[in-house]
Design a protein around this motif. Structure first.
Motif, PDB file in Angstrom:
ATOM      1  N   HIS A  83       0.836  -1.202   0.000  1.00 10.83           N
ATOM      2  CA  HIS A  83       0.000   0.000   0.000  1.00 10.83           C
ATOM      3  C   HIS A  83       0.871   1.254   0.000  1.00 10.83           C
ATOM      4  CE1 HIS A  83      -3.310   2.712   1.014  1.00 10.83           C
ATOM      5  NE2 HIS A  83      -2.539   3.197   1.983  1.00 10.83           N
ATOM      6  N   ILE A  84       1.875   1.266   0.843  1.00 10.24           N
ATOM      7  CA  ILE A  84       2.781   2.422   0.909  1.00 10.24           C
ATOM      8  C   ILE A  84       3.511   2.585  -0.416  1.00 10.24           C
ATOM      9  CG2 ILE A  84       4.878   3.307   2.011  1.00 10.24           C
ATOM     10  CD1 ILE A  84       3.944   1.879   4.594  1.00 10.24           C
ATOM     11  N   ASP A  85       4.007   1.482  -0.941  1.00 15.91           N
ATOM     12  CA  ASP A  85       4.842   1.525  -2.140  1.00 15.91           C
ATOM     13  C   ASP A  85       4.059   1.934  -3.384  1.00 15.91           C
ATOM     14  OD1 ASP A  85       7.694   0.992  -2.453  1.00 15.91           O
ATOM     15  OD2 ASP A  85       7.070  -0.411  -4.025  1.00 15.91           O
ATOM     16  N   ALA A  86       2.742   1.831  -3.326  1.00 13.44           N
ATOM     17  CA  ALA A  86       1.918   2.242  -4.467  1.00 13.44           C
ATOM     18  C   ALA A  86       1.813   3.762  -4.575  1.00 13.44           C
ATOM     19  CB  ALA A  86       0.524   1.633  -4.345  1.00 13.44           C
ATOM     20  N   HIS A  87       2.241   4.472  -3.552  1.00 19.41           N
ATOM     21  CA  HIS A  87       2.177   5.933  -3.555  1.00 19.41           C
ATOM     22  C   HIS A  87       3.445   6.534  -4.153  1.00 19.41           C
ATOM     23  CE1 HIS A  87      -1.028   5.072  -0.713  1.00 19.41           C
ATOM     24  NE2 HIS A  87      -1.387   6.352  -0.720  1.00 19.41           N
ATOM     25  N   ASP A  88       3.285   7.616  -4.917  1.00 22.50           N
ATOM     26  CA  ASP A  88       4.432   8.424  -5.326  1.00 22.50           C
ATOM     27  C   ASP A  88       4.807   9.356  -4.174  1.00 22.50           C
ATOM     28  OD1 ASP A  88       4.624   7.359  -7.927  1.00 22.50           O
ATOM     29  OD2 ASP A  88       2.994   8.679  -8.602  1.00 22.50           O
ATOM     30  N   GLY A  89       6.053   9.814  -4.190  1.00 24.57           N
ATOM     31  CA  GLY A  89       6.470  10.784  -3.193  1.00 24.57           C
ATOM     32  C   GLY A  89       6.700  10.206  -1.820  1.00 24.57           C
ATOM     33  N   VAL A  90       7.202   8.966  -1.769  1.00 23.24           N
ATOM     34  CA  VAL A  90       7.520   8.319  -0.499  1.00 23.24           C
ATOM     35  C   VAL A  90       9.039   8.266  -0.342  1.00 23.24           C
ATOM     36  CG1 VAL A  90       7.419   6.182   0.836  1.00 23.24           C
ATOM     37  CG2 VAL A  90       5.423   6.927  -0.492  1.00 23.24           C
ATOM     38  N   TRP A  91       9.533   8.748   0.788  1.00 23.88           N
ATOM     39  CA  TRP A  91      10.957   8.631   1.114  1.00 23.88           C
ATOM     40  C   TRP A  91      11.122   7.610   2.227  1.00 23.88           C
ATOM     41  CZ3 TRP A  91      14.022  11.528   5.187  1.00 23.88           C
ATOM     42  CH2 TRP A  91      15.401  11.255   5.067  1.00 23.88           C
ATOM     43  N   TYR A  92      11.689   6.455   1.894  1.00 21.93           N
ATOM     44  CA  TYR A  92      12.017   5.457   2.905  1.00 21.93           C
ATOM     45  C   TYR A  92      13.360   5.821   3.519  1.00 21.93           C
ATOM     46  CZ  TYR A  92       8.508   2.395   0.696  1.00 21.93           C
ATOM     47  OH  TYR A  92       7.354   1.853   0.195  1.00 21.93           O
ATOM     48  N   ALA A  93      13.433   5.812   4.838  1.00 18.02           N
ATOM     49  CA  ALA A  93      14.664   6.230   5.489  1.00 18.02           C
ATOM     50  C   ALA A  93      14.837   5.522   6.818  1.00 18.02           C
ATOM     51  CB  ALA A  93      14.660   7.747   5.713  1.00 18.02           C
ATOM     52  N   THR A  94      16.075   5.389   7.234  1.00 22.42           N
ATOM     53  CA  THR A  94      16.344   4.955   8.594  1.00 22.42           C
ATOM     54  C   THR A  94      16.043   6.117   9.546  1.00 22.42           C
ATOM     55  OG1 THR A  94      18.642   5.706   8.618  1.00 22.42           O
ATOM     56  CG2 THR A  94      18.207   3.482   7.742  1.00 22.42           C
ATOM     57  N   HIS A  95      15.953   5.797  10.817  1.00 20.45           N
ATOM     58  CA  HIS A  95      15.755   6.860  11.806  1.00 20.45           C
ATOM     59  C   HIS A  95      16.938   7.822  11.801  1.00 20.45           C
ATOM     60  CE1 HIS A  95      12.448   4.376  12.919  1.00 20.45           C
ATOM     61  NE2 HIS A  95      12.233   4.929  14.091  1.00 20.45           N
ATOM     62  N   ALA A  96      18.133   7.288  11.597  1.00 13.87           N
ATOM     63  CA  ALA A  96      19.325   8.150  11.549  1.00 13.87           C
ATOM     64  C   ALA A  96      19.246   9.114  10.374  1.00 13.87           C
ATOM     65  CB  ALA A  96      20.584   7.291  11.455  1.00 13.87           C
ATOM     66  N   GLN A  97      18.774   8.641   9.231  1.00 16.41           N
ATOM     67  CA  GLN A  97      18.649   9.516   8.066  1.00 16.41           C
ATOM     68  C   GLN A  97      17.596  10.599   8.294  1.00 16.41           C
ATOM     69  OE1 GLN A  97      17.994   6.281   5.247  1.00 16.41           O
ATOM     70  NE2 GLN A  97      19.874   6.840   4.160  1.00 16.41           N
ATOM     71  N   VAL A  98      16.494  10.235   8.930  1.00 18.65           N
ATOM     72  CA  VAL A  98      15.479  11.240   9.243  1.00 18.65           C
ATOM     73  C   VAL A  98      16.057  12.311  10.150  1.00 18.65           C
ATOM     74  CG1 VAL A  98      13.284  11.646  10.422  1.00 18.65           C
ATOM     75  CG2 VAL A  98      13.532   9.672   8.904  1.00 18.65           C
TER      76      VAL A  98
END
Length: 304
Positions: free
Chosen positions: A272-287
């Motif tokens: 469901h998440i991956d079907a969206h455009d404009g998603v940034w997957y990140a580690t907590h450190a990257q956030v």
């Protein structure tokens, strides 16, 4: 004021307690890397055997339930993350890491973050400041040795944040904490009203698998929610984060979420998440790095 009931406290006393650790400025950015609309930070607390051990429980049955997290749950989690190209954060008690050093190396080799989660999943509020500090330093050294990277973040065991935890976090030079619940989006922690530079990546029991899926034969309360109902709650949390342009943070445990039927529900959520455009997957450190620094990391591409 020691020993007084709270209704007898004067204003200075109750304000002092409230202001010891407080939410400061919001760190939610106007947009995420690459113009992404939402940041997704998946995390897994790899507690394994430390849950029974921290309570002095040494019987094989309880330890086997924890061992499942490393033996079966964590490999399933890693396969799912690899399939979708998602970086995640693994918060691991040092004793758990010492019991399963290959697991730590697998996390690091796959590009995931390994972060602090206590020594043996101890309760910080039951410790004195010197003991809490010593265990934290020992845990940081252990994770660095096993993962090859010094941890930059901490999640206190069971989100148990003592009066001394923030000072120890700052002494260790950690970039972020992920144990408190004052917002949905990242914010800066204040210590007695003063900015600390430490990012809080907030958690919530709503976005944790344990309240819904844990089952303990020794307790009167045995909560259990069908996995796809849990995924539906988390899907609504994600959708709202998209609308607000904020952060969707999730806390899971390999020994809880790692069972077959539950991984099926997690996979559907990720789809469901991956079907969206404009998603940034990140580690907590990257956030944490992104919301604090002008030199912000490039976004990880989602799978297509």
């Amino acid at each position: 004021m020691t020993g007084q009931q709270p209704w007898h406290w004067d204003e200075q006393t109750w304000r002092g307690h409230v202001n010891r650790v407080r939410a400061g400025r919001s760190l939610r950015p106007a947009s995420w890397p690459g113009g992404a609309r939402v940041a997704v930070a998946l995390s897994f607390d790899s507690d394994h055997e430390t849950i029974p051990l921290r309570g002095g429980e040494t019987r094989p049955g309880a330890l086997a339930q924890g061992e499942y997290g490393s033996r079966a749950g964590a490999p399933r989690v890693l396969r799912l993350l690899d399939r979708f190209g998602i970086p995640a954060s693994f918060f691991m008690p040092a004793v758990s890491a010492l019991l399963h050093p290959e697991e730590v190396r697998d996390y690091a080799a796959a590009g995931h973050e390994v972060a602090m989660h206590g020594w043996i999943h101890e309760s910080n509020t039951l410790l004195g400041p010197a003991e809490e500090r010593e265990l934290a330093l020992r845990a940081a050294d252990t994770l660095e040795k096993l993962s090859g990277t010094r941890p930059v973040g901490i999640r206190t065991p069971a989100w148990d944040f003592s009066d001394h935890t923030l000072a120890i976090t700052r002494e260790l030079g950690l970039r972020y904490d992920s144990s408190l619940m004052a917002d949905d989006d990242p914010y800066e922690l204040l210590a007695d009203g003063e900015p600390t530079g430490v990012v809080e990546i907030p958690v919530e029991w709503i976005r944790d698998d344990v309240p819904y899926l844990a089952f303990d034969l020794g307790h009167v309360l045995r909560p259990y929610t069908p996995p796809r109902q849990v995924a539906a709650i988390w899907r609504d949390e994600f959708d709202a984060a998209v609308e607000e342009g904020g952060l969707f943070q999730l806390t899971m445990h390999p020994h809880v979420i790692g069972h077959r039927s539950r991984m099926a529900a997690l996979r559907e959520l990720v789809e469901h998440i991956d079907a969206h455009d404009g998603v940034w997957y990140a580690t907590h450190a990257q956030v944490a790095e992104y919301v604090l620094s002008d030199q912000r990391p490039a976004p990880r591409r989602r799978s297509t």
